[in-house]
Design an enzyme around this catalytic site. Structure first.
Site, mmCIF file in Angstrom:
data_model
loop_
_atom_site.group_PDB
_atom_site.id
_atom_site.type_symbol
_atom_site.label_atom_id
_atom_site.label_comp_id
_atom_site.label_asym_id
_atom_site.label_seq_id
_atom_site.Cartn_x
_atom_site.Cartn_y
_atom_site.Cartn_z
ATOM 1 N N CYS A 125 29.599 8.229 -11.948
ATOM 2 C CA CYS A 125 30.743 9.124 -12.032
ATOM 3 C C CYS A 125 31.441 9.247 -10.681
ATOM 4 O O CYS A 125 32.660 9.381 -10.605
ATOM 5 C CB CYS A 125 30.308 10.492 -12.555
ATOM 6 S SG CYS A 125 29.061 11.271 -11.523
ATOM 7 N N CYS A 178 0.818 -1.213 0.000
ATOM 8 C CA CYS A 178 0.000 0.000 0.000
ATOM 9 C C CYS A 178 0.852 1.263 0.000
ATOM 10 O O CYS A 178 0.472 2.280 -0.564
ATOM 11 C CB CYS A 178 -0.928 0.020 1.214
ATOM 12 S SG CYS A 178 -2.533 -0.732 0.868
#
Ligand SMILES: [Zn+2]
Lengths: 700, 308
Positions: free
Chosen positions: A175, A163
């Site tokens: 990087c 939920c």
């Protein structure tokens, strides 16, 4: 057994216990305790399933196992152990995966109640769906260190497991890993990468360096082979030549305060330094790390040569592989001026080991069985979610519960028919195979998906349907921006509507797709941003990562360094995360994410209305203290950020502002790395004492 | 205290031990583990709750644990005593538990003692770092509490009644003794009792009073009479301590009464773990010092500490 002794229970309860067939999914830390409790209280028809075998590191808590049983199937050994104190129970033990199609709806329908004692989100989601569609009540549980939780799930009565989105693991921009590591965790991830480059599955798409000119590329693997894995040559190549190469690419470090510094050349010929006498809790010197690196290469290479398909899978429990990662990550740390870590800490981080103790599992298992008794009697309103805290809250509560049952989320795309998912991808490049493997199976946890577009089947789980469309792109099968298709899983009886948003893949961007779970979230997300590209703001949803989360630091990705110097978002590609993200499932028997959901839930604990107003005043004062405590702890924690977290917590009306939660907040905090969690947790536990004292004195 | 002396100049763990304890060392560190490895525990009472506490402490890797029980295995043990194999020929509870207990962790010295605690309360306790008592008479608890206070030995006193359970602890030696918290008076003295007591305190007091009077815990064979007896004790207590409320709270425990028999596994699991972890934390210098009593409310499913 309690239920066989007259007078212990009311006859009605006695019969329910004796006659109800229960399925226990998982025979690990929580599973062992639950099985014991169920058998003692007198359940007589039990099925227990687990796909794992016993490991030495289980033995500090999985008490149904002993040293002699290491390597054997958990489910079978657990069954035999409990039969010793109660031979009169009918237990069927399964060695297998609960997601296996043989555990279908008819199988689930045999049970009055299902108890999850699992260690991963994928299987939890699956059992969640099975129980929702069979309308069987499910008890979901987890522990992490001193903490734990018990949740009750029943279709239409309470929130299901899906939920609210559970937080995903933290991701690290490529990087940063390749060029600008700032923390030890970046170097550790890099070291695991390097291991794969040298000995693991070859992966052409993830390269370790920035060289884009194809002709120049000589993969680390090929280089190593050409040089016969000579340890000293490898050392020079990896820690000198490659760094020199990086330094020559000026744009990489222009304007940044991160810059590698070459190690002293004299180290290339240093003598062998002994390191085996150093305990794993103590730091190795630079020289010792170098020796460790030299020592591990050749034996790993030999192992690699003998392995099938010449492919090794990195394993934290393999001493040599561990030494490789320890030495490589510390050497890289030395180059980037990052403090070393001990072997012990690097193992925690690289293996993403979640601490686990017998007592927390036992308390959670006890509460599970109390819940089970209430559920069988139909007293669902008594089955609020329960949380185990590591320290008492200001009212002394350690086992605390939600105020009331959490109602289902009407927008849930699993337990509500109104849910909808938005899939964002480049329709001209995204294939049906990617849709099935990455989106439906990996991300949405389907087992055997079928996909239908306006009555046309484009993916079928039936092998007889030879559609042969897997290599077609979404555009080629006729999808356009705004198209809707239905993805269905017959095994889970789960069906979801998916709307497609086209987003052209730009140059270097590596994200293949993104998912928005709820239409409303998507629209709100767009309203709040004036960015020209509406999708940019979605980053926090972290859909470039689809690994199950156990307890990694999670929260958003937003690393401030997620753009390289050319301004391109350069996240790690979907499907490669096994190398990038820390494996969170391995060797973990009973984990939970202490995630947003948990934090949020704790705020729902029963609040004594009278005390709230006082509490708010206290909380503000205490938050200052806590910031102090953290500063004292000398962790690299941004005090301001913690302050903000707490302000948020107060606004939510969270009465439970104490150090334990701060540590939860920190787990979620984006900037705080994995490596610090354990230390912070320990520190936080210490801090809580002082804070409790402070609170106490005010309250009194 | 023993943990300060027992060092042997060698606190290095074997590699085997380290591997077994790995997941908890990552929680409380080598320091914590070494403190546990020097800790000697006396555990009195080997019914279901005792078995849980023994399991948790032995798994954690304490130095030694003495299982002390002079009583015989009963059929009611089957509700929660998982250390006694069904085919065991041993009649004594501690002896019958020994083999399964030792198997949990060969690194821990597990010792059996079948002398009744009443016969050697006085000097006996001082040779342990931690004493944990279950299944004794309220009177014995009071004596133990006093002796441990004198000897500076940390004590935990715990019992489970059906699905209800509680424990008392004296770990920083500044709060009330057991006998001061749970006195033997029929009426709870409202003059000295200035604090508002948590509701479960009355249930606990009544159970202890019942035990003193009948020399046993409530029993499933006589469940109906025992419930009536308990009700009348509680009625007296509550009316005495808050006369203005008259009968108002008499039925507060209506749901509790039906589930107060034997030691039932969910709650031995919870109380046994809570006692064990609190004891371990204390040994590792993290006592929960602000409180001295813990109640597990099986109806509300809440576990809370109190200072009484
Ligand atoms: Zn749902």
């Amino acid at each position: 057994m309690a239920a066989t002794i007259a007078g212990v229970f009311q006859p009605e309860v006695q019969n329910l216990i004796k006659e109800s067939k229960v399925l226990l999914v998982g025979a690990g830390g929580i599973g062992c305790e639950v099985l014991k409790n169920l058998v003692l209280i007198g359940f007589s028809e039990l099925d227990v399933i687990d796909m794992d075998t016993i490991e030495v590191s289980n033995l500090n808590r999985q008490f149904l196992f002993s040293k002699e049983s290491v390597g054997k199937a958990k489910s079978h050994v657990a069954k035999n152990s409990v039969l010793k104190f109660n031979p009169n129970v009918n237990i069927t033990s399964h060695l297998g995966d609960i997601m296996d199609t043989k555990y279908d709806m008819p199988f689930f329908n045999k049970f009055k109640l299902v108890i999850n004692a699992l260690d991963n989100k994928k299987a939890r989601s699956h059992v969640n769906r099975m129980c929702l569609s069979c309308k069987i009540p499910l008890i979901e549980s987890g522990t992490m260190g001193y903490n734990g939780q018990v949740e009750f799930i029943k279709k239409g009565v309470s929130m299901c497991y899906e939920c609210n989105p559970r937080s995903e693991p933290k991701t690290y921009p490529m990087c940063t890993i390749r060029n600008t590591p700032k923390e030890a965790i970046h170097c550790i991830i890099w070291a695991k990468f390097l291991f794969n480059q040298l000995f693991g599955e070859i992966d052409e798409e993830v390269s370790m360096d920035e060289r884009n000119d194809e002709s120049e590329i000589l993969s680390a693997r090929n280089w190593a082979i050409q040089n016969d894995y000579n340890p000293k040559k490898l050392f020079k190549k990896i820690f000198y030549d490659d760094i020199t190469y990086l330094l020559n690419m000026e744009h990489l470090y222009a304007g940044k305060n991160i810059k590698p510094v070459l190690l002293d050349e004299s180290l290339l010929d240093q003598e062998h330094i002994r390191y085996s006498h150093v305990p794993d809790s103590e730091m190795l010197t630079l020289e010792q790390n170098i020796s460790m690196f030299w020592d591990c290469i050749t034996p790993i290479k030999e192992k690699w040569e003998k392995s099938t398909n010449k492919c090794l899978v990195w394993d934290k429990d393999d001493d040599l592989m561990m030494n490789f990662v320890v030495s490589c990550s510390n050497l890289r740390s030395a180059i980037f001026n990052i403090p070393f870590k001990t072997h012990f800490d690097i193992k925690s981080m690289a293996g993403n080991i979640i601490p686990a103790i017998a007592t927390a599992n036992a308390m959670i298992a006890g509460q599970i069985v109390i819940h089970a008794l209430r559920i069988l009697r139909g007293k669902f309103e008594k089955c609020q979610n329960v949380f185990l805290r590591s320290m008492p809250n200001h009212k002394g509560g350690v086992l605390v519960k939600d105020k009331c049952i959490q109602p289902p989320n009407p927008k849930c795309n699993v337990c509500s028919s109104d849910g909808e998912i938005i899939l964002i991808s480049d329709l001209n490049n995204f294939t049906l195979r990617q849709l099935e493997e990455l989106v439906l199976k990996k991300k949405l946890n389907m087992v055997a998906p079928d996909v239908t577009m306006i009555d046309r089947v484009i993916i079928s789980s039936d092998e007889d349907d030879e559609l042969n469309m897997y290599d077609k792109t979404l555009a080629e099968v006729g999808m356009k921006h705004g198209s809707i298709f239905i993805a269905e899983d017959d095994i889970q009886n789960y069906k979801v509507r998916i709307m497609v948003h086209d987003k052209e893949k730009s140059g270097k961007e590596e994200n293949v797709f993104e998912i928005i779970n709820n239409t409303n979230d998507f629209h709100t997300a767009n309203e709040h941003t004036n960015l020209p590209n509406p999708y940019e703001n979605i980053e926090n949803d972290e859909d470039d990562c689809v690994i199950e989360k156990a307890a990694s630091p999670a929260g958003g990705t937003a690393c401030d360094n997620n753009r390289d110097t050319r301004g391109e978002v350069n996240h790690v590609m979907v499907g490669k995360e096994d190398f990038v993200y820390i494996e969170v499932i391995e060797g973990v028997a009973e984990d939970i994410g202490i995630d947003e959901k948990t934090t949020e839930k704790i705020s729902n604990e029963e609040v004594d209305a009278e005390e709230i107003s006082n509490e708010e005043v206290d909380a503000e004062e205490i938050s200052n203290e806590e910031v102090d405590a953290e500063e004292i702890s000398k962790e690299e924690v941004d005090a301001e950020e913690i302050g903000n977290e707490e302000v948020d917590a107060e606004e939510i009306g969270n009465e439970e502002v104490d150090a334990e939660e701060i540590s939860n907040e920190e787990v979620d905090a984006e900037e705080i790395s994995n490596e610090e969690i354990l230390a912070i947790k320990r520190k936080a536990d210490e801090a809580v004492e002082d804070i409790n004292d402070a609170k106490k004195s005010r309250i009194d | 205290m023993a943990s300060e002396v027992v060092k042997n100049g060698d606190d290095g763990m074997s590699k085997d031990e380290r591997n077994v304890y790995d997941r908890q060392i990552r929680l409380w560190g080598y320091d914590g583990q070494n403190k546990l490895r020097a800790t000697k525990v006396l555990l009195i009472g080997m019914q279901g709750l005792g078995a849980e506490i023994a399991k948790n402490l032995i798994l954690s890797g304490v130095h030694s644990i003495t299982l002390k029980d002079h009583t015989e295995v009963s059929i009611l043990d089957r509700c929660s005593q998982f250390l006694i194999p069904r085919d065991s020929q041993e009649r004594n509870r501690a002896k019958a538990s020994l083999s399964a207990a030792q198997k949990l962790n060969p690194n821990v010295k597990v010792i059996v003692d079948t002398t009744p605690i009443e016969e050697n309360v006085d000097n006996f306790v001082s040779s342990f770092d931690v004493v944990i008592a279950t299944e004794c008479s309220p009177n014995t608890y009071r004596r133990l509490s006093e002796h441990c206070r004198k000897a500076n030995v940390k004590i935990f006193i715990a019992d489970v009644y059906g699905l209800f359970g509680y424990f008392y602890q004296d770990v920083i030696f500044t709060h009330s003794l057991y006998g001061e918290v749970f006195s033997n008076n029929v009426q709870i003295d409202t003059v000295t009792q200035t604090k508002k007591m948590p509701q479960l305190y009355y249930l606990t007091s009544a159970l202890l009073k019942f035990q003193s009077d009948s020399n046993r815990k409530p029993n499933p064979d006589t469940s109906e009479e025992d419930i009536e007896e308990l009700k009348s004790i509680i009625h007296l207590q509550i009316n005495y301590s808050s006369p203005e409320q008259e009968n108002a709270e008499v039925d507060v425990f209506e749901e509790h009464y039906g589930e107060l028999f034997c030691e039932l596994s969910p709650t031995t699991s919870i109380i046994g773990a809570m006692v064990a972890q609190t004891a371990l934390n204390t040994v590792m210098n993290k006592p929960i010092g602000n409180y001295n009593v813990f109640f597990y409310d099986h109806i509300e499913h809440e576990g809370k500490f109190h200072l009484l």
